[in-house]
Design a protein around this motif. Structure first.
Motif, PDB file in Angstrom:
ATOM      1  N   GLN A   1      10.962  -4.953  -7.942  1.00  0.00           N
ATOM      2  CA  GLN A   1      10.082  -4.915  -8.897  1.00  0.00           C
ATOM      3  C   GLN A   1       9.570  -3.440  -8.376  1.00  0.00           C
ATOM      4  O   GLN A   1       8.938  -2.574  -9.114  1.00  0.00           O
ATOM      5  CB  GLN A   1       9.038  -5.777  -8.547  1.00  0.00           C
ATOM      6  CG  GLN A   1       9.296  -7.302  -9.216  1.00  0.00           C
ATOM      7  CD  GLN A   1      10.483  -7.979  -8.573  1.00  0.00           C
ATOM      8  OE1 GLN A   1      10.500  -7.667  -7.480  1.00  0.00           O
ATOM      9  NE2 GLN A   1      11.027  -8.899  -9.109  1.00  0.00           N
ATOM     10  N   ASP A   2       9.605  -2.988  -6.934  1.00  0.00           N
ATOM     11  CA  ASP A   2       9.007  -1.971  -6.551  1.00  0.00           C
ATOM     12  C   ASP A   2      10.125  -0.810  -6.800  1.00  0.00           C
ATOM     13  O   ASP A   2       9.396   0.255  -7.236  1.00  0.00           O
ATOM     14  CB  ASP A   2       9.032  -1.913  -4.957  1.00  0.00           C
ATOM     15  CG  ASP A   2       7.799  -2.694  -4.520  1.00  0.00           C
ATOM     16  OD1 ASP A   2       6.885  -3.001  -5.218  1.00  0.00           O
ATOM     17  OD2 ASP A   2       8.054  -3.189  -3.401  1.00  0.00           O
TER      18      ASP A   2
ATOM     19  N   ALA B   1       0.742   4.074  -2.858  1.00  0.00           N
ATOM     20  CA  ALA B   1       0.675   5.480  -2.356  1.00  0.00           C
ATOM     21  C   ALA B   1       1.666   6.370  -3.012  1.00  0.00           C
ATOM     22  O   ALA B   1       1.452   7.717  -3.574  1.00  0.00           O
ATOM     23  CB  ALA B   1       0.612   5.584  -0.954  1.00  0.00           C
ATOM     24  N   ILE B   2       3.079   6.098  -3.059  1.00  0.00           N
ATOM     25  CA  ILE B   2       4.027   6.782  -3.698  1.00  0.00           C
ATOM     26  C   ILE B   2       3.941   6.804  -5.119  1.00  0.00           C
ATOM     27  O   ILE B   2       3.921   8.079  -5.637  1.00  0.00           O
ATOM     28  CB  ILE B   2       5.369   6.109  -3.199  1.00  0.00           C
ATOM     29  CG1 ILE B   2       5.766   6.236  -1.761  1.00  0.00           C
ATOM     30  CG2 ILE B   2       6.557   6.808  -4.397  1.00  0.00           C
ATOM     31  CD1 ILE B   2       6.930   5.359  -1.404  1.00  0.00           C
ATOM     32  N   LEU B   3       3.415   6.097  -5.904  1.00  0.00           N
ATOM     33  CA  LEU B   3       3.271   5.994  -7.165  1.00  0.00           C
ATOM     34  C   LEU B   3       2.117   7.123  -7.648  1.00  0.00           C
ATOM     35  O   LEU B   3       2.295   7.776  -8.514  1.00  0.00           O
ATOM     36  CB  LEU B   3       2.847   4.558  -7.848  1.00  0.00           C
ATOM     37  CG  LEU B   3       3.818   3.557  -7.561  1.00  0.00           C
ATOM     38  CD1 LEU B   3       3.289   2.262  -8.186  1.00  0.00           C
ATOM     39  CD2 LEU B   3       4.988   3.873  -8.168  1.00  0.00           C
ATOM     40  N   GLN B   4       1.180   6.924  -6.659  1.00  0.00           N
ATOM     41  CA  GLN B   4      -0.044   7.770  -7.045  1.00  0.00           C
ATOM     42  C   GLN B   4       0.320   9.379  -6.709  1.00  0.00           C
ATOM     43  O   GLN B   4       0.025  10.259  -7.340  1.00  0.00           O
ATOM     44  CB  GLN B   4      -1.221   7.561  -5.856  1.00  0.00           C
ATOM     45  CG  GLN B   4      -1.983   6.163  -6.335  1.00  0.00           C
ATOM     46  CD  GLN B   4      -2.884   5.964  -5.443  1.00  0.00           C
ATOM     47  OE1 GLN B   4      -3.419   6.592  -4.522  1.00  0.00           O
ATOM     48  NE2 GLN B   4      -3.525   4.686  -5.462  1.00  0.00           N
TER      49      GLN B   4
ATOM     50  N   PRO C   1       3.318   6.501   7.881  1.00  0.00           N
ATOM     51  CA  PRO C   1       2.967   5.743   6.959  1.00  0.00           C
ATOM     52  C   PRO C   1       1.443   5.711   6.560  1.00  0.00           C
ATOM     53  O   PRO C   1       0.939   5.800   5.461  1.00  0.00           O
ATOM     54  CB  PRO C   1       3.647   4.441   6.800  1.00  0.00           C
ATOM     55  CG  PRO C   1       4.869   4.639   7.523  1.00  0.00           C
ATOM     56  CD  PRO C   1       4.473   5.973   8.647  1.00  0.00           C
ATOM     57  N   THR C   2       0.679   5.228   7.774  1.00  0.00           N
ATOM     58  CA  THR C   2      -0.644   5.268   7.729  1.00  0.00           C
ATOM     59  C   THR C   2      -1.376   6.548   7.151  1.00  0.00           C
ATOM     60  O   THR C   2      -2.319   6.422   6.336  1.00  0.00           O
ATOM     61  CB  THR C   2      -1.257   4.599   8.805  1.00  0.00           C
ATOM     62  OG1 THR C   2      -0.865   5.623   9.804  1.00  0.00           O
ATOM     63  CG2 THR C   2      -0.832   3.289   9.207  1.00  0.00           C
ATOM     64  N   ASP C   3      -0.830   7.651   7.518  1.00  0.00           N
ATOM     65  CA  ASP C   3      -1.514   8.978   7.330  1.00  0.00           C
ATOM     66  C   ASP C   3      -1.290   9.255   5.727  1.00  0.00           C
ATOM     67  O   ASP C   3      -2.017   9.735   5.049  1.00  0.00           O
ATOM     68  CB  ASP C   3      -1.250  10.022   8.195  1.00  0.00           C
ATOM     69  CG  ASP C   3      -1.444   9.857   9.755  1.00  0.00           C
ATOM     70  OD1 ASP C   3      -2.748   8.968   9.862  1.00  0.00           O
ATOM     71  OD2 ASP C   3      -0.759  10.336  10.488  1.00  0.00           O
ATOM     72  N   TYR C   4       0.152   8.931   5.421  1.00  0.00           N
ATOM     73  CA  TYR C   4       0.552   9.368   3.843  1.00  0.00           C
ATOM     74  C   TYR C   4      -0.374   8.353   3.086  1.00  0.00           C
ATOM     75  O   TYR C   4      -0.814   8.640   2.076  1.00  0.00           O
ATOM     76  CB  TYR C   4       1.775   8.928   3.780  1.00  0.00           C
ATOM     77  CG  TYR C   4       2.396   9.152   2.422  1.00  0.00           C
ATOM     78  CD1 TYR C   4       2.747  10.415   1.899  1.00  0.00           C
ATOM     79  CD2 TYR C   4       2.649   8.130   1.577  1.00  0.00           C
ATOM     80  CE1 TYR C   4       3.290  10.603   0.732  1.00  0.00           C
ATOM     81  CE2 TYR C   4       3.095   8.138   0.271  1.00  0.00           C
ATOM     82  CZ  TYR C   4       3.376   9.502  -0.242  1.00  0.00           C
ATOM     83  OH  TYR C   4       3.769   9.642  -1.347  1.00  0.00           O
ATOM     84  N   ILE C   5      -0.694   7.122   3.597  1.00  0.00           N
ATOM     85  CA  ILE C   5      -1.379   6.168   2.499  1.00  0.00           C
ATOM     86  C   ILE C   5      -2.916   6.726   2.398  1.00  0.00           C
ATOM     87  O   ILE C   5      -3.429   6.774   1.463  1.00  0.00           O
ATOM     88  CB  ILE C   5      -1.320   4.716   3.090  1.00  0.00           C
ATOM     89  CG1 ILE C   5      -0.031   4.361   2.652  1.00  0.00           C
ATOM     90  CG2 ILE C   5      -2.460   3.818   2.345  1.00  0.00           C
ATOM     91  CD1 ILE C   5       0.426   2.911   3.593  1.00  0.00           C
ATOM     92  N   ALA C   6      -3.559   7.307   3.436  1.00  0.00           N
ATOM     93  CA  ALA C   6      -4.903   7.585   3.544  1.00  0.00           C
ATOM     94  C   ALA C   6      -4.873   8.987   2.680  1.00  0.00           C
ATOM     95  O   ALA C   6      -6.093   9.054   2.328  1.00  0.00           O
ATOM     96  CB  ALA C   6      -5.221   7.756   4.990  1.00  0.00           C
ATOM     97  N   ALA C   7      -3.842   9.918   2.607  1.00  0.00           N
ATOM     98  CA  ALA C   7      -4.003  10.913   1.864  1.00  0.00           C
ATOM     99  C   ALA C   7      -2.918  11.578   1.558  1.00  0.00           C
ATOM    100  O   ALA C   7      -2.049  12.022   2.136  1.00  0.00           O
ATOM    101  CB  ALA C   7      -4.701  12.102   2.827  1.00  0.00           C
TER     102      ALA C   7
ATOM    103  N   PRO D   1       0.914  -1.327   0.042  1.00  0.00           N
ATOM    104  CA  PRO D   1       0.002  -0.045  -0.121  1.00  0.00           C
ATOM    105  C   PRO D   1       0.863   1.165  -0.126  1.00  0.00           C
ATOM    106  O   PRO D   1       0.382   2.157  -0.644  1.00  0.00           O
ATOM    107  CB  PRO D   1      -0.843  -0.210   1.221  1.00  0.00           C
ATOM    108  CG  PRO D   1      -0.959  -1.604   1.498  1.00  0.00           C
ATOM    109  CD  PRO D   1       0.281  -2.068   1.112  1.00  0.00           C
ATOM    110  N   LEU D   2       1.756   1.336   0.660  1.00  0.00           N
ATOM    111  CA  LEU D   2       2.830   2.372   0.626  1.00  0.00           C
ATOM    112  C   LEU D   2       3.485   2.832  -0.751  1.00  0.00           C
ATOM    113  O   LEU D   2       3.571   3.780  -1.148  1.00  0.00           O
ATOM    114  CB  LEU D   2       3.932   2.498   1.894  1.00  0.00           C
ATOM    115  CG  LEU D   2       4.994   3.396   1.838  1.00  0.00           C
ATOM    116  CD1 LEU D   2       4.077   4.844   2.100  1.00  0.00           C
ATOM    117  CD2 LEU D   2       5.839   3.164   2.935  1.00  0.00           C
TER     118      LEU D   2
END
Length: 384
Positions: free
Chosen positions: A78-79, A44-47, A293-299, A40-41
């Motif tokens: 791969q990442d 989120a970085i790709l997005q 990280p959880t906050d970053y993933i969320a927004a 998920p992280l």
């Protein structure tokens, strides 16, 4: 044209916050890597990279991509490939653009540097930190000297462009010990070295030990002696300083990404807690991503703040003095500030602290030892 922006370089910094072990001197936004679901992280970085493209449609191709942390060498091939491909698809990359991966020695030995190269990496910054086993234990590292040397060999077999990072001015470190250790490092033949004096930050484990009196930082005069020895040994090995803490065999081995910071170019910061500087319609913006990280993933949208002109000028002065090429003071004039008092510049030059060439000033080897103090003097003379 403003005295900052992508015409001074345009980079992408990717912060990977996880580490196998958190070092006691580290003041970065890092977290233990155990049992983490990283997918998920990465997504989120790709997005986040994609979202920046919509805001920066007029920016040129990237000068550099820097994968730092934390420990980005923990990422799968791969990442790494997905991050690099997304960045280049969105923004493009200059011909011979620099793509750096920060790596720990044990990750090099667990991985295949050739696979990193196939993923797009063309420069590795290897965190040796020391070639002394007792010092590595003190610094909380998870490798020993034997593995450090094996990792150097593995990196050098694939990457001509690579850097070795070390920390010196450790408590109780004798000048003769650093001379021996640095000589060993220089003998490895790396074309770039980043040599940092140990800084004890309040929030770190070392900082807490220092507050309890359990750790006594090296005195400033002793640090200065080690710094001067460092310059002498590196000069003799034809690795002169091109910046306060960085040495390179030739200009093509200098860190292009770090030059963006020093020149006040633009860079995107993605990943938890990453900072950026972006110029849009001649306005300078400071960006900061959510730290957890959880906050970053969320927004993934970062906080964007228009940088006051005073702050932009202070950054320009402090960062612009660091490289050996120096700073053109007319860039500060374009922000509305007067030139520093000429008597101050003359005094600094006569005391061997700076050199002057037209409107540009540069720190001498002696001046680099006093970089922060010189920047404060000049700022005060300009009411910054």
């Amino acid at each position: 044209m403003p005295p900052f922006g992508p015409h001074y370089g345009f980079g992408l910094y990717v912060h990977w916050p996880y580490c196998a072990r958190i070092c006691p001197y580290c003041d970065f936004n890092v977290y233990a890597a155990k049992d983490r679901e990283t997918g998920p992280l990465v997504e989120a970085i790709l997005q986040d990279i994609q979202a920046h493209k919509a805001r920066l449609h007029d920016h040129p191709p990237l000068t550099s991509i820097f994968l730092g942390g934390g420990t980005p060498s923990l990422l799968t091939v791969q990442d790494l490939e997905a991050i690099i491909q997304t960045a280049t698809d969105q923004f493009g990359l200059e011909p011979n653009g620099e793509i750096t991966l920060e790596a720990n020695p044990n990750d090099v030995l667990r991985s295949n540097p050739g696979d990193w190269q196939k993923a797009g990496i063309n420069r590795v910054s290897l965190g040796l930190q020391s070639l002394d086993d007792a010092a590595l234990t003190f610094l909380g590292r998870d490798h020993d000297v034997t593995n450090a040397l094996r990792a150097v060999e593995a990196v050098q077999a694939v990457f001509d462009n690579h850097s070795l990072d070390l920390i010196y001015a450790r408590p109780g470190q004798a000048i003769s010990d650093w001379q021996s250790e640095l000589s060993q490092v220089l003998a490895l033949g790396a074309p770039h070295l980043s040599l940092y004096e140990l800084t004890i930050e309040e929030r770190t484990a070392f900082g807490k030990r220092a507050a309890r009196g359990e750790l006594i930082p090296m005195q400033d005069d002793d640090q200065a002696d080690l710094y001067e020895l460092t310059q002498t040994l590196c000069e003799a090995a034809e690795l002169p300083a091109y910046e306060v803490s960085n040495h390179a065999r030739a200009p093509e081995y200098e860190s292009r990404h770090n030059h963006i910071y020093w020149a006040n170019g633009d860079w995107i910061g993605v990943g938890p807690g990453a900072h950026g500087r972006l110029t849009i319609d001649e306005t300078r913006y400071a960006t900061e991503a959510a730290r957890r990280p959880t906050d970053y993933i969320a927004a993934t949208s970062p906080t964007n703040t228009a940088l006051p002109t005073l702050d932009a000028a202070r950054e320009l002065l402090a960062m612009g003095l660091r490289p050996a090429t120096g700073l053109d003071l007319t860039r500060l004039s374009r922000l509305g500030y007067e030139q520093p008092d000429q008597s101050l510049l003359t005094d600094l030059e006569e005391n061997g602290i700076i050199t002057q060439a037209g409107s540009s000033i540069a720190l001498t080897a002696q001046g680099r030892l006093l970089a922060d103090a010189v920047a404060k003097q000049l700022a005060a003379s300009m009411d910054l």
